[in-house]
Design a protein around this motif. Sequence first.
Motif, PDB file in Angstrom:
ATOM      1  N   LEU A  61       0.866  -1.176   0.000  1.00 41.16           N
ATOM      2  CA  LEU A  61       0.000   0.000   0.000  1.00 41.16           C
ATOM      3  C   LEU A  61       0.905   1.229   0.000  1.00 41.16           C
ATOM      4  O   LEU A  61       1.760   1.381   0.871  1.00 41.16           O
ATOM      5  N   ILE A  62       0.728   2.093  -0.993  1.00 42.18           N
ATOM      6  CA  ILE A  62       1.567   3.272  -1.169  1.00 42.18           C
ATOM      7  C   ILE A  62       0.705   4.518  -0.999  1.00 42.18           C
ATOM      8  O   ILE A  62      -0.376   4.621  -1.574  1.00 42.18           O
ATOM      9  N   GLU A  63       1.207   5.455  -0.215  1.00 41.03           N
ATOM     10  CA  GLU A  63       0.524   6.727  -0.033  1.00 41.03           C
ATOM     11  C   GLU A  63       1.040   7.704  -1.086  1.00 41.03           C
ATOM     12  O   GLU A  63       2.249   7.883  -1.230  1.00 41.03           O
ATOM     13  N   GLY A  64       0.132   8.308  -1.850  1.00 40.89           N
ATOM     14  CA  GLY A  64       0.575   9.297  -2.822  1.00 40.89           C
ATOM     15  C   GLY A  64      -0.446   9.611  -3.886  1.00 40.89           C
ATOM     16  O   GLY A  64      -1.451   8.929  -4.041  1.00 40.89           O
ATOM     17  N   ASP A  65      -0.134  10.664  -4.609  1.00 37.39           N
ATOM     18  CA  ASP A  65      -1.006  11.146  -5.680  1.00 37.39           C
ATOM     19  C   ASP A  65      -0.330  10.962  -7.025  1.00 37.39           C
ATOM     20  O   ASP A  65       0.867  10.716  -7.104  1.00 37.39           O
TER      21      ASP A  65
END
Length: 134
Positions: free
Chosen positions: A71-75
Motif C-alpha cells: 500500500l503506497i501513499e501518494g497522488d
Amino acid sequence: MRIRVVSTKSEIERLNRDEMFVHLAFRASNADIFRLLQRCPQLKAIQVPASYYRTLSQAGKMFLQIHGVTLIEGDVWGHRKDLSEYLIIEEQDLRRISELLSSGMSPEDIAESLCDDMKVSPGLVRFIGETRRS
C-alpha cells in the motif's frame, strides 16, 4: 511500468485481470479492496491519496499485507484520465532509479530527488527503488 488509475468503484469490475499496479482515486472501503484483489490476483501495489490512506481501516491494510500487496501513499500529478487510463513510468526513469541505486543512493534519497521530475509520489519512487534493489 503502467499504473492503472481507477476513479470510481464501478471501474473495479472492468479492470484487466493482469493489472499489477493500481492507483485508487476514490475512498475505498474494505469491500472495494476485497473486490479489487479478487479481480486482479496479480496485484503488487495499490497507491491511494494521503487523505484516503489515513482513513483506510487497519483490517483493510492487514488484508493487503497478508496478500503481499504493498500500500503506497501518494497522488498522481498531471495525469489526464480522459487521455489514458494508465499513468506510465517511462523506462528511462526506471533505469535512472536503478543507476542511482547502483551508485549506493538509498531509495529514500532517490525518492526525494526524483519525485518532482517524474511527477509521482515519493512513496511510489521508494517502492520502485525497493523492488529494483531486490
